[in-house]
Design a protein around this motif. Sequence first.
Motif, PDB file in Angstrom:
ATOM      1  N   ALA A  23       0.823  -1.059  -0.080  1.00  0.00           N
ATOM      2  CA  ALA A  23       0.089  -0.175  -0.026  1.00  0.00           C
ATOM      3  C   ALA A  23       0.830   1.329  -0.065  1.00  0.00           C
ATOM      4  O   ALA A  23       0.460   2.328  -0.181  1.00  0.00           O
ATOM      5  N   GLY A  24       2.120   1.243   0.720  1.00  0.00           N
ATOM      6  CA  GLY A  24       2.742   2.144   0.641  1.00  0.00           C
ATOM      7  C   GLY A  24       3.918   2.667  -0.476  1.00  0.00           C
ATOM      8  O   GLY A  24       4.737   3.512  -0.304  1.00  0.00           O
ATOM      9  N   ILE A  25       3.894   1.600  -1.501  1.00  0.00           N
ATOM     10  CA  ILE A  25       5.023   1.752  -2.569  1.00  0.00           C
ATOM     11  C   ILE A  25       4.609   2.537  -3.655  1.00  0.00           C
ATOM     12  O   ILE A  25       3.277   2.517  -4.145  1.00  0.00           O
ATOM     13  N   THR A  26       5.382   3.395  -4.153  1.00  0.00           N
ATOM     14  CA  THR A  26       5.010   4.248  -5.461  1.00  0.00           C
ATOM     15  C   THR A  26       6.067   3.666  -6.526  1.00  0.00           C
ATOM     16  O   THR A  26       7.165   3.458  -6.244  1.00  0.00           O
ATOM     17  N   GLN A  27       5.590   3.508  -7.655  1.00  0.00           N
ATOM     18  CA  GLN A  27       6.175   2.900  -8.800  1.00  0.00           C
ATOM     19  C   GLN A  27       6.735   4.246  -9.533  1.00  0.00           C
ATOM     20  O   GLN A  27       6.009   4.940 -10.316  1.00  0.00           O
ATOM     21  N   PRO A  28       8.018   4.111  -9.809  1.00  0.00           N
ATOM     22  CA  PRO A  28       8.740   5.078 -10.801  1.00  0.00           C
ATOM     23  C   PRO A  28       8.378   4.853 -12.223  1.00  0.00           C
ATOM     24  O   PRO A  28       7.990   3.640 -12.427  1.00  0.00           O
ATOM     25  N   LYS A  29       8.751   5.775 -13.266  1.00  0.00           N
ATOM     26  CA  LYS A  29       8.454   5.461 -14.557  1.00  0.00           C
ATOM     27  C   LYS A  29       9.507   4.451 -15.028  1.00  0.00           C
ATOM     28  O   LYS A  29      10.784   4.538 -14.543  1.00  0.00           O
ATOM     29  N   LEU A  30       8.752   3.455 -15.810  1.00  0.00           N
ATOM     30  CA  LEU A  30       9.822   2.554 -16.307  1.00  0.00           C
ATOM     31  C   LEU A  30       9.755   2.462 -17.658  1.00  0.00           C
ATOM     32  O   LEU A  30       8.909   2.945 -18.449  1.00  0.00           O
ATOM     33  N   PRO A  31      10.946   2.228 -18.296  1.00  0.00           N
ATOM     34  CA  PRO A  31      11.149   2.466 -19.756  1.00  0.00           C
ATOM     35  C   PRO A  31      10.329   1.533 -20.499  1.00  0.00           C
ATOM     36  O   PRO A  31       9.977   0.273 -20.220  1.00  0.00           O
ATOM     37  N   LYS A  32       9.439   1.776 -21.606  1.00  0.00           N
ATOM     38  CA  LYS A  32       8.586   1.102 -22.050  1.00  0.00           C
ATOM     39  C   LYS A  32       8.960   0.293 -23.245  1.00  0.00           C
ATOM     40  O   LYS A  32       8.416  -0.879 -23.726  1.00  0.00           O
ATOM     41  N   ALA A  33      10.142   1.030 -24.009  1.00  0.00           N
ATOM     42  CA  ALA A  33      10.776   0.159 -25.026  1.00  0.00           C
ATOM     43  C   ALA A  33      12.236   0.193 -24.645  1.00  0.00           C
ATOM     44  O   ALA A  33      12.845   1.027 -24.394  1.00  0.00           O
ATOM     45  N   ASN A  34      12.802  -0.941 -25.318  1.00  0.00           N
ATOM     46  CA  ASN A  34      14.304  -1.419 -25.091  1.00  0.00           C
ATOM     47  C   ASN A  34      15.103  -0.952 -24.006  1.00  0.00           C
ATOM     48  O   ASN A  34      15.688   0.011 -23.914  1.00  0.00           O
ATOM     49  N   PRO A  35      14.441  -1.209 -22.547  1.00  0.00           N
ATOM     50  CA  PRO A  35      14.907  -1.099 -21.290  1.00  0.00           C
ATOM     51  C   PRO A  35      16.420  -1.564 -21.371  1.00  0.00           C
ATOM     52  O   PRO A  35      16.678  -2.632 -21.961  1.00  0.00           O
ATOM     53  N   ILE A  36      17.286  -0.834 -20.713  1.00  0.00           N
ATOM     54  CA  ILE A  36      18.548  -1.033 -20.504  1.00  0.00           C
ATOM     55  C   ILE A  36      18.673  -2.489 -19.507  1.00  0.00           C
ATOM     56  O   ILE A  36      19.485  -3.401 -19.639  1.00  0.00           O
TER      57      ILE A  36
END
Length: 499
Positions: free
Chosen positions: A110-123
């Motif tokens: 409940a306390g976790i916030t998700q950062p932006k994740l790469p949508k294409a070709n993640p490193i």
Amino acid sequence: MVAKKRLNKSTDRYVIIPNNFDLAGETESTQFLKSLNTRAAKRRPLYKMTRRAVASDVGEFKVIDSVDLSEAALVEMTSDQAHELAHHYPSLRVVKEVRLRPLRTLPLAAGITQPKLPKANPINTLTVTVVSKGTGRPVPNTELIIIFNAKTGQGITNKWTDAQGQMTTPLPNALNAINSIIAVPKAGYWPGEIAAIVVNQAGNTQVTVEVIPIGPKHKDGLDIIGPKGKNRGAGVRIAIIDTGADQFEGLDATIGKNTTGVDAVDKWEDTGVGHGTHVAGIIRRIAPDAELFIYRVFGGKDETAGEVAISKAIRDAVDNNCDLINLSLGQATEALSISRETRRARQLGTVCVAAAGNDYMSSVLYPARSSHMLAVSACGAIDSWPVGSSTGRYVAKAPAPIQKVFFGTFSNVGNELDFIAPGVGIISWVSKTEKGVMDGTSMACPVITAKIAGLLSTNQALMAADRDQQRSDDIIKLAFVNAKAFGFGAEFEGSGFIT
């Protein structure tokens, strides 16, 4: 030239609620609500509600559902219409619909916030494989909580393993390490956890989490703190208002009903999450002879339930002479239609028991927060889970454990609490054929409901009493007389646990 007022055209779901209970002296407002609900009832087919537009003094809007002829109506209209309707009919409240969630908890989710994740070709990517400890067999349908940084609260939730027990996700490009990964299987296993994972900067990070099978003779916190008593709840009617329940061995429900308005009324089996089935299984452990009435108030794959569906279920349970109603669900905002129905329940001799909430010692949620409810917090028993399970995360340091009993870190607290019960690491059915481990005040609530059923079943005078406020008051007094505090303090445990 005067500019025209710009109207809000977007619609939302609103609940229209009478301000009073006594309709002996009808007003224009109450007559309007009755006419609205009459039309709603006429349009209600066997399986689901239709949404037909109705004309009114505030324009055309759609009626979705209703609790009863003189009670709350669920409609779809604009905010401008809602505002105008409330002014046109002063005896009515027009408020946005409140939706409630099941009160099972997941570690820190409940306390976790998700950062932006790469949508294409993640490193960088992460692949998590969940396997059974000992056999290495893959464990599908496991929920994963991936915590990047426990201090900042960043991470990933709502990820599940596939049929091969695997899940792959992109990672933030700058991430060097993962604090921990928690795996929570739906059935058959205890939750597991690994910590301090170094991210492979060259591409994919592969991690395996082992989970421990549930032993057939394992004694959980409910076995240790509140073993099944001699009073089996015979003759007591208990309504379970939840996600439905699957027909596990021994369920033997007296009545099942779907009140969502979007599914067939006889479609009361669990939505698939297993929450209502788990709750029903707990009640069956303690009060195996009680008559169970199953109400499913969650539609399809909805994660929340609308207040009108819940209100309809409460009314039906009371009209079916249920003695106790279990509500293992909640929300921070008061749902007025639910409050009306639970007050009516008390006036007609029925006692409602509700879970306090799992917001890590925050305020008690509604409906448990209401003065006419019994609110339940959660505790656990030290070492009631196998070594290697993540269940130990829930042992609170303050208040400190007393002998082998600890307060659940996730449980909400406050002066509204009435009782406490085991709600950490509880084993119960989650489907027709499988058992699983769940944590939450959702699990503690049915323990108290079943314990009260056991007491009530042996009090024939109270069982036969007139169904009025005095009867429900006397049931509550009976519960309090048989409660004993552990010593955590009233704001953590109310009067304690019913022995």
